[in-house]
Design an enzyme around this catalytic site. Sequence first.
Site, short mmCIF file in Angstrom:
data_model
loop_
_atom_site.label_atom_id
_atom_site.label_comp_id
_atom_site.label_asym_id
_atom_site.label_seq_id
_atom_site.Cartn_x
_atom_site.Cartn_y
_atom_site.Cartn_z
CG HIS A 82 -1.92 1.03 1.25
ND1 HIS A 82 -3.16 1.24 0.47
CD2 HIS A 82 -1.98 2.82 1.84
CE1 HIS A 82 -3.54 2.44 0.35
NE2 HIS A 82 -3.06 2.92 1.72
CG HIS B 88 -4.82 3.34 -9.54
ND1 HIS B 88 -4.59 4.16 -8.22
CD2 HIS B 88 -5.74 3.75 -9.90
CE1 HIS B 88 -6.22 5.27 -8.17
NE2 HIS B 88 -5.95 5.12 -9.81
#
Length: 119
Positions: free
Chosen positions: A49, A106
């Site tokens: 993350h 992303h």
Amino acid sequence: MSHPDNCIFCKIAAGTIPSRKVYEDEELFAFHDINPWAPVHFLMIPKAHIPSMAQVGPEHEALLGRMMVLAPRLALEQGCNPYPEGGYRILTNTGAEGGQEVHHLHFHVIGGPRPWLKG
């Protein structure tokens, strides 16, 4: 790897939320966008993350390099036409003003014949 409980992309990478997988290895996961803008539209994420490009540091150089090297291969495998007549876009949004909606780093890989819905 630390994964916030409420991160949808962490859940997708872990397999607790279903997705249409494009690619997976120890560090990376790629999956089709649920609202595609173009004939080819998938997302590439690190399994770790990282909230956004704003949190990327020197320790992420190899990971980001792998993502950039992998993107062209996956784009062609998913149906993008080859360069120079074909092609694709690699896009990442950072922060609210940059249009980021999911706070997990992303890259959108978007391509295929135009016109596209967006972009």
